[in-house]
Each structure stands twice: as structure tokens, then as C-alpha cells.
Design a protein around this motif. Structure first.
Motif, mmCIF file in Angstrom:
data_model
loop_
_atom_site.group_PDB
_atom_site.id
_atom_site.type_symbol
_atom_site.label_atom_id
_atom_site.label_comp_id
_atom_site.label_asym_id
_atom_site.label_seq_id
_atom_site.Cartn_x
_atom_site.Cartn_y
_atom_site.Cartn_z
ATOM 1 N N PRO A 1 0.821 -1.214 0.000
ATOM 2 C CA PRO A 1 0.000 0.000 0.000
ATOM 3 C C PRO A 1 0.855 1.265 0.000
ATOM 4 C CG PRO A 1 0.075 -0.942 2.190
ATOM 5 C CD PRO A 1 0.777 -1.910 1.280
ATOM 6 N N SER A 2 0.245 2.350 -0.462
ATOM 7 C CA SER A 2 0.928 3.647 -0.441
ATOM 8 C C SER A 2 1.095 4.109 1.001
ATOM 9 C CB SER A 2 0.122 4.688 -1.217
ATOM 10 O OG SER A 2 -1.054 5.034 -0.488
ATOM 11 N N ILE A 3 2.022 5.035 1.214
ATOM 12 C CA ILE A 3 2.231 5.594 2.547
ATOM 13 C C ILE A 3 0.958 6.290 3.030
ATOM 14 C CG2 ILE A 3 3.269 7.734 1.703
ATOM 15 C CD1 ILE A 3 4.359 5.918 4.844
ATOM 16 N N GLY A 4 0.222 6.927 2.108
ATOM 17 C CA GLY A 4 -1.030 7.583 2.481
ATOM 18 C C GLY A 4 -2.055 6.599 3.020
ATOM 19 N N THR A 5 -2.133 5.434 2.408
ATOM 20 C CA THR A 5 -3.054 4.401 2.866
ATOM 21 C C THR A 5 -2.666 3.920 4.262
ATOM 22 O OG1 THR A 5 -3.563 3.693 0.615
ATOM 23 C CG2 THR A 5 -3.935 2.080 2.376
ATOM 24 N N VAL A 6 -1.372 3.692 4.486
ATOM 25 C CA VAL A 6 -0.905 3.233 5.792
ATOM 26 C C VAL A 6 -1.179 4.297 6.855
ATOM 27 C CG1 VAL A 6 1.093 2.452 7.122
ATOM 28 C CG2 VAL A 6 0.808 1.699 4.762
#
Length: 190
Positions: A50-55
Motif C-alpha cells: 500500500p501507499s504511505i497515504g493508505t498506511v
């Protein structure tokens, strides 16, 4: 640095454990985080990166830091993280990167990061929960901090703090790399 497969396995294990500890169904976590149910399932099964934004959105919804989501083991009261176990969560081909050095959960998530931004590069972040504070120490270069559309220039040797509940980004428009340390404090969940 740990390889991405180990990070994905830790994220999968910790996300599922934390979701279940809080009594959240997949649908409830999806609603709280804004991350789709399908994506959460893929993350919990370690089938995606996942993207850092999702995490960040998942951590915010669970009231834990990114460090809490990717932590590979429970530890003693003093937790030492050797350099090879720091988790590089984003990087670019030009050499910019963000590395999570360490984090803690009490009283709310607190993270310490080491960042490098190469000339002409930047990294943008979605708003964090109200009450989230960030501290920045610029070691080299000149950082352009963008907060809710306004630019702030932070030279080497300077520090800055701000409330991170608005869109924000870190950019390098100068000729040399920006090296900085970033601390993020998220309030505990209500």
C-alpha cells in the motif's frame, strides 16, 4: 533495511491484530479510514504494497503510528532499533526517501523520521487527525514546507513546528539535498 516482504508481513499481522483488538469489522475500519474494504483485505493478507497515504489513514483510524503497524516484534521497555531495521517507507529513483526510525504508542502515536529530499523533489501528505503536531529539524539544504497552500522556507539549522490537520508537503526547490529529522505526534483515539 528490512525487505518489503517482511514489512508487508508485519503490516498484515499488525493491522489484523489491531483491528480485531478494537472490535472493528472490515467495513467499520474501511468507514473510519476511508480505505476500501478490498484494500484492507489485501493488506491483511500481505498481497499488496500500500501507499504511505493508505498506511497513514489506517494508522490514524486505529490510533496507532506507522511504527506500530510495521513493527516486526514486541520488545522490552527500552527498544533499540539498529540502522538495518529502520523501515524505508518511500523513496524515489533520484534518491529522496523517508525512513521511519522509531515510534511509540503512549500516550498517542509518536514517530521519529529521517528524510532526504533531492533537488526538485517533494512529498505531499493528506491531513492528519485534528491535534496532530509535527516537528522538523533541517540539517542540510533549504526545505519548503507547504501547509494548506502556504509556503514556508526552513533553512539548514532551523526547526519548525505545525499542526498537521491540513494538507501539507515537504519540497526541495534548491540545488542541494535537504536532510531533515521529522517527529509526528498523533493524539490518542477518542
Amino acid at each position: 533495511m528490512p525487505d518489503l516482504e517482511h514489512v508487508a508481513q508485519s503490516l498484515a499481522r499488525n493491522l489484523k491484530r489491531l483491528r480485531q483488538e478494537r472490535g472493528y469489522s472490515l467495513d467499520a475500519l474501511a468507514a473510519r479510514s476511508g480505505v476500501s474494504r478490498g484494500m484492507i483485505i489485501q493488506i491483511e493478507q500481505a498481497r499488496t504494497n500500500p501507499s504511505i497515504g493508505t498506511v497513514v489513514r489506517l494508522g490514524d483510524a486505529l490510533g496507532v503510528s506507522i511504527a506500530g503497524l510495521v513493527d516486526q516484534a514486541e520488545g522490552p521497555a527500552v527498544r533499540m532499533v539498529p540502522p538495518e531495521q529502520a523501515v524505508r517507507l518511500w523513496e524515489t529513483p533520484a534518491g529522496s526517501h523517508g525512513t521511519l526510525l522509531v515510534g511509540t504508542e503512549a500516550p498517542g502515536p509518536l514517530e521519529l523520521w529521517s528524510w532526504r529530499l533531492m533537488p526538485g523533489e517533494g512529498h505531499d501528505s493528506d491531513p492528519h487527525p485534528v491535534g496532530t503536531a509535527e516537528l522538523i529539524r533541517v540539517e542540510t539544504g533549504r526545505l519548503t514546507l507547504v501547509l494548506d497552500g502556504a509556503e514556508f522556507h526552513i533553512p539548514a539549522g532551523a526547526t519548525a513546528s505545525f499542526e498537521a490537520a491540513a494538507p501539507h508537503g515537504y519540497h526541495n526547490s534548491g540545488p542541494e539535498p535537504v536532510e531533515m529529522t521529522l517527529a509526528i505526534s498523533v493524539p490518542p483515539p477518542r
